[in-house]
Design a protein around this motif. Structure first.
Motif, short mmCIF file in Angstrom:
data_model
loop_
_atom_site.label_atom_id
_atom_site.label_comp_id
_atom_site.label_asym_id
_atom_site.label_seq_id
_atom_site.Cartn_x
_atom_site.Cartn_y
_atom_site.Cartn_z
N ALA A 158 6.97 13.20 -5.57
CA ALA A 158 7.47 11.86 -5.28
C ALA A 158 6.32 10.88 -5.05
O ALA A 158 6.30 9.78 -5.61
CB ALA A 158 8.41 11.88 -4.08
N ASP A 159 5.35 11.28 -4.22
CA ASP A 159 4.20 10.41 -3.97
C ASP A 159 3.41 10.14 -5.25
O ASP A 159 3.00 9.01 -5.50
CB ASP A 159 3.26 11.04 -2.92
CG ASP A 159 3.80 10.91 -1.51
OD1 ASP A 159 4.71 10.09 -1.30
OD2 ASP A 159 3.31 11.64 -0.63
N SER A 160 3.24 11.19 -6.05
CA SER A 160 2.49 11.02 -7.31
C SER A 160 3.20 10.06 -8.25
O SER A 160 2.57 9.18 -8.84
CB SER A 160 2.32 12.38 -8.01
OG SER A 160 1.56 13.24 -7.21
N LEU A 161 4.52 10.20 -8.38
CA LEU A 161 5.29 9.31 -9.26
C LEU A 161 5.28 7.86 -8.74
O LEU A 161 5.23 6.92 -9.53
CB LEU A 161 6.73 9.80 -9.40
CG LEU A 161 6.95 10.97 -10.34
CD1 LEU A 161 8.39 11.47 -10.27
CD2 LEU A 161 6.62 10.58 -11.78
N LEU A 162 5.31 7.69 -7.42
CA LEU A 162 5.24 6.34 -6.85
C LEU A 162 3.90 5.68 -7.17
O LEU A 162 3.84 4.50 -7.50
CB LEU A 162 5.47 6.36 -5.34
CG LEU A 162 6.93 6.44 -4.88
CD1 LEU A 162 7.00 6.50 -3.36
CD2 LEU A 162 7.73 5.27 -5.40
N MET A 163 2.82 6.45 -7.07
CA MET A 163 1.50 5.91 -7.39
C MET A 163 1.42 5.53 -8.87
O MET A 163 0.88 4.48 -9.23
CB MET A 163 0.40 6.91 -7.04
CG MET A 163 0.16 7.05 -5.54
SD MET A 163 -0.27 5.48 -4.75
CE MET A 163 -1.84 5.14 -5.47
N VAL A 164 1.95 6.38 -9.74
CA VAL A 164 1.95 6.09 -11.17
C VAL A 164 2.77 4.83 -11.44
O VAL A 164 2.34 3.94 -12.20
CB VAL A 164 2.48 7.30 -11.98
CG1 VAL A 164 2.75 6.93 -13.42
CG2 VAL A 164 1.51 8.47 -11.89
N ASN A 185 10.17 5.92 -13.63
CA ASN A 185 9.48 6.76 -12.64
C ASN A 185 10.05 6.55 -11.24
O ASN A 185 10.22 7.51 -10.48
CB ASN A 185 7.98 6.49 -12.65
CG ASN A 185 7.30 7.15 -13.83
OD1 ASN A 185 7.71 8.20 -14.28
ND2 ASN A 185 6.27 6.52 -14.35
N ILE A 186 10.34 5.30 -10.89
CA ILE A 186 10.90 5.02 -9.56
C ILE A 186 12.28 5.66 -9.44
O ILE A 186 12.62 6.25 -8.40
CB ILE A 186 10.96 3.50 -9.31
CG1 ILE A 186 9.53 2.93 -9.23
CG2 ILE A 186 11.73 3.20 -8.03
CD1 ILE A 186 9.46 1.41 -9.29
N ASP A 187 13.09 5.55 -10.50
CA ASP A 187 14.41 6.18 -10.47
C ASP A 187 14.30 7.69 -10.32
O ASP A 187 15.10 8.32 -9.61
CB ASP A 187 15.20 5.83 -11.74
CG ASP A 187 15.67 4.38 -11.75
OD1 ASP A 187 15.76 3.75 -10.67
OD2 ASP A 187 15.96 3.87 -12.85
N ALA A 188 13.29 8.29 -10.96
CA ALA A 188 13.07 9.73 -10.82
C ALA A 188 12.70 10.07 -9.38
O ALA A 188 13.19 11.08 -8.83
CB ALA A 188 11.96 10.18 -11.77
N THR A 243 0.88 -1.18 0.00
CA THR A 243 0.00 0.00 0.00
C THR A 243 0.91 1.22 0.00
O THR A 243 1.76 1.37 0.86
CB THR A 243 -0.91 0.04 1.24
OG1 THR A 243 -0.10 -0.03 2.42
CG2 THR A 243 -1.92 -1.08 1.23
N LEU A 244 0.74 2.05 -0.98
CA LEU A 244 1.55 3.26 -1.10
C LEU A 244 0.80 4.45 -0.55
O LEU A 244 -0.42 4.47 -0.52
CB LEU A 244 1.89 3.49 -2.57
CG LEU A 244 2.84 2.46 -3.18
CD1 LEU A 244 3.00 2.72 -4.67
CD2 LEU A 244 4.18 2.52 -2.51
N PRO A 245 1.55 5.45 -0.12
CA PRO A 245 0.88 6.65 0.42
C PRO A 245 0.10 7.36 -0.67
O PRO A 245 0.48 7.37 -1.82
CB PRO A 245 2.05 7.51 0.91
CG PRO A 245 3.25 7.00 0.19
CD PRO A 245 3.00 5.56 -0.12
N GLU A 246 -1.01 7.92 -0.28
CA GLU A 246 -1.82 8.72 -1.21
C GLU A 246 -1.08 10.02 -1.50
O GLU A 246 -0.47 10.61 -0.62
CB GLU A 246 -3.18 9.04 -0.58
CG GLU A 246 -4.10 7.86 -0.44
CD GLU A 246 -4.55 7.31 -1.78
OE1 GLU A 246 -4.82 8.10 -2.71
OE2 GLU A 246 -4.60 6.08 -1.90
N PRO A 247 -1.12 10.45 -2.75
CA PRO A 247 -0.48 11.73 -3.07
C PRO A 247 -1.12 12.87 -2.28
O PRO A 247 -2.33 12.93 -2.14
CB PRO A 247 -0.75 11.90 -4.57
CG PRO A 247 -1.14 10.55 -5.07
CD PRO A 247 -1.71 9.81 -3.91
N ARG A 248 -0.27 13.75 -1.75
CA ARG A 248 -0.76 14.89 -0.97
C ARG A 248 -0.29 16.17 -1.62
O ARG A 248 0.90 16.44 -1.67
CB ARG A 248 -0.24 14.81 0.46
CG ARG A 248 -0.83 13.64 1.25
CD ARG A 248 -0.25 13.57 2.66
NE ARG A 248 1.19 13.41 2.69
CZ ARG A 248 1.82 12.23 2.60
NH1 ARG A 248 1.14 11.13 2.45
NH2 ARG A 248 3.13 12.16 2.65
#
Length: 184
Positions: free
Chosen positions: A88-94, A110-113, A78-83
């Motif tokens: 970083a959170d947005s790219l992890l969700m993508v 995206n993870i490397d970014a 479960t990944l954090p919701e983008p805030r």
């Protein structure tokens, strides 16, 4: 004369027969040696084929184990919701969604970014707020590295996944226990 000629013919025939016998014995020895070599090389090639098959089965089992672990840990993640404007959170969700759609190479980029973004951030460790954001940043970095490891596992890229798992297991991050469990 006939007798003498007959004796000469008999001698010639005897010599030919002796040579023929010798030639046949040599030929038989050659054929037996060739058969032994053929049997040896067939046995050797059979052993080599069996070894390759065994290695392939072990290698395939290792890959399928890693793919299974990747799928298992991906499903449990479960990944954090983008805030707000948190890139970083947005790219992890993508990246998480891309992994679910088997778009692994795009997810890796995206993870490397995300990892680069998080590594560049600077915090004032003298303040409580700076320490808090540093810990939050470290947790996100752990998430990104774990997600990258899961991606490699889902792809069956054992070597890369194992390298990352060893790094995670030797660290102090939140996924250390899981990494050690997989490595066992």
């Amino acid at each position: 004369m006939e007798t003498e000629q007959h004796i000469e013919e008999m001698l010639v025939d005897a010599i030919k027969a002796k040579n023929a016998k010798k030639i046949l014995q040599q030929r038989e020895t050659f054929i037996l040696a060739r058969q032994r070599r053929t049997i040896f090389f067939r046995s050797l090639s059979g052993i080599a084929a069996a070894a390759c098959l065994l290695f392939g089965i072990i290698h395939f089992k290792g890959i399928s184990d890693y793919k299974s672990y990747g799928s298992q840990y991906y499903a449990a993640l479960t990944l954090p919701e983008p805030r707000g404007e948190n890139e970083a959170d947005s790219l992890l969700m993508v990246a998480y969604e891309q992994i679910g759609n088997a778009k692994y190479e795009i997810a890796h980029r995206n993870i490397d970014a995300v990892i680069l973004l998080l590594q560049k951030e600077q915090f004032d460790h003298s303040t409580e707020e700076g320490q808090y954001f540093h810990q939050l940043n470290k947790a996100k970095l752990d998430d990104a590295e774990w997600l990258k490891t899961i991606t490699y596992m889902k792809q069956g890229k054992r070597k890369k996944a194992k390298e990352l798992l060893q790094n995670i297991a030797s660290g102090t991050g939140i996924y250390q226990t899981e990494a050690k469990k997989i490595l066992r």
